[in-house]
Write an enzyme that holds these catalytic residues in place. Structure first.
Site, PDB file in Angstrom:
ATOM      1  N   ARG A 152       6.240  -5.513 -10.513  1.00  0.00           N
ATOM      2  CA  ARG A 152       7.451  -6.021 -11.160  1.00  0.00           C
ATOM      3  C   ARG A 152       7.314  -7.536 -11.284  1.00  0.00           C
ATOM      4  O   ARG A 152       6.787  -8.192 -10.368  1.00  0.00           O
ATOM      5  CB  ARG A 152       8.690  -5.714 -10.323  1.00  0.00           C
ATOM      6  CG  ARG A 152       9.209  -4.301 -10.464  1.00  0.00           C
ATOM      7  CD  ARG A 152       9.869  -4.051 -11.823  1.00  0.00           C
ATOM      8  NE  ARG A 152      10.475  -2.742 -11.895  1.00  0.00           N
ATOM      9  CZ  ARG A 152       9.881  -1.659 -12.397  1.00  0.00           C
ATOM     10  NH1 ARG A 152       8.658  -1.734 -12.867  1.00  0.00           N
ATOM     11  NH2 ARG A 152      10.527  -0.513 -12.434  1.00  0.00           N
TER      12      ARG A 152
ATOM     13  N   HIS B 274       4.057  -4.177 -20.290  1.00  0.00           N
ATOM     14  CA  HIS B 274       4.587  -3.189 -19.336  1.00  0.00           C
ATOM     15  C   HIS B 274       4.193  -1.759 -19.744  1.00  0.00           C
ATOM     16  O   HIS B 274       5.065  -0.949 -20.065  1.00  0.00           O
ATOM     17  CB  HIS B 274       6.107  -3.334 -19.203  1.00  0.00           C
ATOM     18  CG  HIS B 274       6.653  -2.686 -17.969  1.00  0.00           C
ATOM     19  ND1 HIS B 274       7.743  -3.162 -17.290  1.00  0.00           N
ATOM     20  CD2 HIS B 274       6.258  -1.585 -17.277  1.00  0.00           C
ATOM     21  CE1 HIS B 274       8.002  -2.390 -16.252  1.00  0.00           C
ATOM     22  NE2 HIS B 274       7.104  -1.414 -16.226  1.00  0.00           N
TER      23      HIS B 274
ATOM     24  N   ASP C 189       1.021  -7.245 -16.435  1.00  0.00           N
ATOM     25  CA  ASP C 189       1.625  -6.173 -17.236  1.00  0.00           C
ATOM     26  C   ASP C 189       3.150  -6.243 -17.154  1.00  0.00           C
ATOM     27  O   ASP C 189       3.842  -5.563 -17.899  1.00  0.00           O
ATOM     28  CB  ASP C 189       1.140  -4.809 -16.724  1.00  0.00           C
ATOM     29  CG  ASP C 189       1.676  -3.653 -17.569  1.00  0.00           C
ATOM     30  OD1 ASP C 189       1.548  -3.725 -18.814  1.00  0.00           O
ATOM     31  OD2 ASP C 189       2.229  -2.699 -17.004  1.00  0.00           O
TER      32      ASP C 189
ATOM     33  N   LEU D 220       0.830  -1.209   0.000  1.00  0.00           N
ATOM     34  CA  LEU D 220       0.000   0.000   0.000  1.00  0.00           C
ATOM     35  C   LEU D 220       0.866   1.262   0.000  1.00  0.00           C
ATOM     36  O   LEU D 220       0.733   2.130   0.845  1.00  0.00           O
ATOM     37  CB  LEU D 220      -0.981   0.009   1.177  1.00  0.00           C
ATOM     38  CG  LEU D 220      -2.254   0.809   0.905  1.00  0.00           C
ATOM     39  CD1 LEU D 220      -3.206   0.048  -0.005  1.00  0.00           C
ATOM     40  CD2 LEU D 220      -2.981   1.172   2.197  1.00  0.00           C
ATOM     41  N   GLY D 221       1.745   1.326  -1.004  1.00  0.00           N
ATOM     42  CA  GLY D 221       2.476   2.573  -1.247  1.00  0.00           C
ATOM     43  C   GLY D 221       1.566   3.503  -2.046  1.00  0.00           C
ATOM     44  O   GLY D 221       0.339   3.336  -2.067  1.00  0.00           O
ATOM     45  N   ARG D 222       2.186   4.469  -2.717  1.00  0.00           N
ATOM     46  CA  ARG D 222       1.381   5.433  -3.477  1.00  0.00           C
ATOM     47  C   ARG D 222       0.486   4.754  -4.503  1.00  0.00           C
ATOM     48  O   ARG D 222      -0.699   5.060  -4.632  1.00  0.00           O
ATOM     49  CB  ARG D 222       2.297   6.423  -4.196  1.00  0.00           C
ATOM     50  CG  ARG D 222       2.869   7.478  -3.280  1.00  0.00           C
ATOM     51  CD  ARG D 222       3.824   8.359  -4.044  1.00  0.00           C
ATOM     52  NE  ARG D 222       5.091   7.694  -4.184  1.00  0.00           N
ATOM     53  CZ  ARG D 222       6.270   8.231  -3.863  1.00  0.00           C
ATOM     54  NH1 ARG D 222       6.320   9.451  -3.402  1.00  0.00           N
ATOM     55  NH2 ARG D 222       7.394   7.565  -4.018  1.00  0.00           N
ATOM     56  N   ILE D 223       1.082   3.821  -5.255  1.00  0.00           N
ATOM     57  CA  ILE D 223       0.304   3.179  -6.323  1.00  0.00           C
ATOM     58  C   ILE D 223      -0.734   2.223  -5.729  1.00  0.00           C
ATOM     59  O   ILE D 223      -1.903   2.227  -6.147  1.00  0.00           O
ATOM     60  CB  ILE D 223       1.261   2.452  -7.310  1.00  0.00           C
ATOM     61  CG1 ILE D 223       2.088   3.502  -8.067  1.00  0.00           C
ATOM     62  CG2 ILE D 223       0.472   1.579  -8.278  1.00  0.00           C
ATOM     63  CD1 ILE D 223       3.172   2.942  -8.984  1.00  0.00           C
TER      64      ILE D 223
ATOM     65  N   SER E 134       0.677  -4.661   3.937  1.00  0.00           N
ATOM     66  CA  SER E 134       1.754  -3.697   3.869  1.00  0.00           C
ATOM     67  C   SER E 134       2.649  -3.978   5.070  1.00  0.00           C
ATOM     68  O   SER E 134       2.213  -4.662   5.994  1.00  0.00           O
ATOM     69  CB  SER E 134       1.140  -2.294   3.944  1.00  0.00           C
ATOM     70  OG  SER E 134       2.105  -1.325   3.784  1.00  0.00           O
ATOM     71  N   ARG E 135       3.896  -3.457   5.069  1.00  0.00           N
ATOM     72  CA  ARG E 135       4.784  -3.762   6.183  1.00  0.00           C
ATOM     73  C   ARG E 135       4.182  -3.328   7.513  1.00  0.00           C
ATOM     74  O   ARG E 135       4.414  -3.918   8.543  1.00  0.00           O
ATOM     75  CB  ARG E 135       6.147  -3.096   5.980  1.00  0.00           C
ATOM     76  CG  ARG E 135       7.102  -3.990   5.212  1.00  0.00           C
ATOM     77  CD  ARG E 135       8.322  -3.242   4.808  1.00  0.00           C
ATOM     78  NE  ARG E 135       7.948  -2.028   4.087  1.00  0.00           N
ATOM     79  CZ  ARG E 135       8.802  -1.134   3.637  1.00  0.00           C
ATOM     80  NH1 ARG E 135      10.075  -1.273   3.862  1.00  0.00           N
ATOM     81  NH2 ARG E 135       8.385  -0.071   2.965  1.00  0.00           N
ATOM     82  N   SER E 136       3.378  -2.249   7.466  1.00  0.00           N
ATOM     83  CA  SER E 136       2.724  -1.832   8.715  1.00  0.00           C
ATOM     84  C   SER E 136       1.293  -1.419   8.393  1.00  0.00           C
ATOM     85  O   SER E 136       0.987  -1.051   7.251  1.00  0.00           O
ATOM     86  CB  SER E 136       3.469  -0.644   9.328  1.00  0.00           C
ATOM     87  OG  SER E 136       3.507   0.403   8.382  1.00  0.00           O
TER      88      SER E 136
ATOM     89  N   GLU F 281      11.363  -9.575 -19.065  1.00  0.00           N
ATOM     90  CA  GLU F 281      10.843  -8.726 -20.145  1.00  0.00           C
ATOM     91  C   GLU F 281      11.924  -8.440 -21.177  1.00  0.00           C
ATOM     92  O   GLU F 281      13.072  -8.247 -20.788  1.00  0.00           O
ATOM     93  CB  GLU F 281      10.344  -7.406 -19.555  1.00  0.00           C
ATOM     94  CG  GLU F 281       9.166  -7.602 -18.656  1.00  0.00           C
ATOM     95  CD  GLU F 281       8.771  -6.332 -17.914  1.00  0.00           C
ATOM     96  OE1 GLU F 281       9.246  -5.248 -18.273  1.00  0.00           O
ATOM     97  OE2 GLU F 281       7.979  -6.454 -16.974  1.00  0.00           O
TER      98      GLU F 281
HETATM   99  C1  8YV Z   1       8.162   2.385 -17.155  1.00  0.00           C
HETATM  100  C2  8YV Z   1       8.119   1.562 -14.729  1.00  0.00           C
HETATM  101  O1  8YV Z   1       7.700   1.442 -18.048  1.00  0.00           O
HETATM  102  O2  8YV Z   1       8.018   3.522 -13.482  1.00  0.00           O
HETATM  103  C3  8YV Z   1       8.435   2.380 -13.547  1.00  0.00           C
HETATM  104  O3  8YV Z   1       9.112   1.877 -12.647  1.00  0.00           O
HETATM  105  O4  8YV Z   1       8.348   0.400 -14.727  1.00  0.00           O
HETATM  106  C4  8YV Z   1       7.445   2.174 -15.882  1.00  0.00           C
HETATM  107  O5  8YV Z   1       6.832   3.347 -15.598  1.00  0.00           O
HETATM  108  C5  8YV Z   1       9.608   2.414 -17.357  1.00  0.00           C
HETATM  109  O6  8YV Z   1      10.347   2.806 -16.268  1.00  0.00           O
HETATM  110  C6  8YV Z   1       9.881   3.318 -18.546  1.00  0.00           C
HETATM  111  O7  8YV Z   1      11.198   3.647 -18.611  1.00  0.00           O
END
Ligand code: 8YV
Length: 316
Positions: free
Chosen positions: A234, A281, A258, A156-159, A177-179, A263
């Site tokens: 990731r 991605h 994604d 539960l970070g920003r994203i 989340s860690r906490s 990759e």
């Molecule tokens: C991009 C990403 O595809 O922000 C990241 O960590 O994996 C993606 O936003 C990538 O870094 C584009 O260079």
């Protein structure tokens, strides 16, 4: 006499805009496109004075390149993820690493929700069905209901937070989340507990040694045969082989991915499965966000070239 531009190493392709703007400021050397001889001749000509590396989040910067650039001041990442850069090693060489936080949060979260809906409702397969002209002969299989599901957000970070906010109108939201955080979502103390609780498990945590293959066979078991997995973080966070096995044996209902372990290579088994939805991605890949990321890369480059601190440095 016109002053010589400082030299910089570029480790992957960028948008025309970013490449043109960088080109105004520095002499770019395309390391990724150069062979061994070209790299060696760059290092002997400019290696001692090169102050910048510009790279993608998915590419990072190898330690041996950091070591061969003694005047290096900044590794500017065009992305939020910095898992491909050894931050302590960079710090030990007094190299700052910058990334592009915040500006891509909405896009990655939007994509996560899009993947959930597309996977559950068979949007990509429905589109293929219509295009192939199959509609007059046959109906597509029924999808699964999205609203009313339990959405588990791993990290539960920003994203992760932005994903949780978007999922809340659809159903219950849980997170690991860690906490525990001060948020109106159900907290699970372990990733295993979250997987067990969730119908849809969305991976949004940073890639670190602690989260490597966090989503493994036992976590997928906990998610269960009706569960689906979505990964916008990731590839290294998920044991890809375990996903392939779980999908093939019916122990996992579906996976929308994604990001991948190697990759741009995607295992055939994921491509062949009718339980997967795969994107290359593209979490941050919109015109608007890539422009904002580029501007942040440029702000970091400008700051460091002017002798100031980077705008958005990664903290050790
Ligand atoms: C991009 C990403 O595809 O922000 C990241 O960590 O994996 C993606 O936003 C990538 O870094 C584009 O260079």
């Amino acid at each position: 006499m016109a002053q010589e531009k400082p030299s910089a190493v570029q480790l992957c392709g960028f948008s025309d805009y970013l490449e043109a703007e960088l080109g105004q400021r520095v002499d770019l050397f395309r390391w990724d496109e150069a062979d061994g001889a070209a790299r060696a001749s760059f290092l002997s000509a400019a290696g001692q004075t090169c102050r910048l590396v510009v790279t993608g989040g998915h590419i990072g910067c190898p330690n041996d390149l950091i070591d061969s650039l003694p005047a290096l001041e900044l590794i500017a990442i065009n992305g939020v993820g910095y898992d491909k850069v050894d931050i302590p090693h960079a710090a030990s060489k007094s190299v700052t690493v910058s990334n592009t936080p915040d500006v891509l949060t909405d896009d990655v979260a939007d994509l996560a929700v899009g993947l959930v809906i597309a996977l559950r409702r068979g949007i990509a397969s429905g589109d293929a069905h219509v295009r192939k002209g199959d509609w007059p002969q046959s109906e597509v299989p029924l999808g699964r209901k999205v609203s009313g599901s339990r959405f588990g957000v791993l990290g539960l970070g920003r994203i992760g937070h932005a994903i949780a906010d978007r999922c809340a109108p659809f159903g219950e939201v849980g997170y690991w989340s860690r906490s525990q955080k001060d948020v109106p979502f159900h907290y699970c103390a372990t990733a295993q507990e979250l997987a067990h609780w969730s119908d849809v498990l969305i991976v949004a945590c940073a890639a670190t040694p602690d989260t490597e293959k966090l989503v493994d066979a036992s976590l997928l078991d906990a998610l269960g045969e009706e569960g689906v997995l979505v990964n916008v973080a990731r590839g290294s966070v998920v044991d890809e082989q375990a996903v392939i096995t779980a999908l093939a044996s019916g122990k996992l209902a579906g996976a929308a991915l994604d990001v991948f372990e190697k990759e741009p290579q995607v295992p055939e088994a994921l491509i062949d499965s009718d339980r997967t939805l795969l994107t290359p991605h593209v979490g941050s890949a919109t015109v608007e966000t890539r422009k904002a990321m580029a501007d942040l890369v440029l702000a970091n480059v400008d700051a460091v070239l002017a002798g100031n601190s980077a705008t958005t440095p990664v903290k050790l």
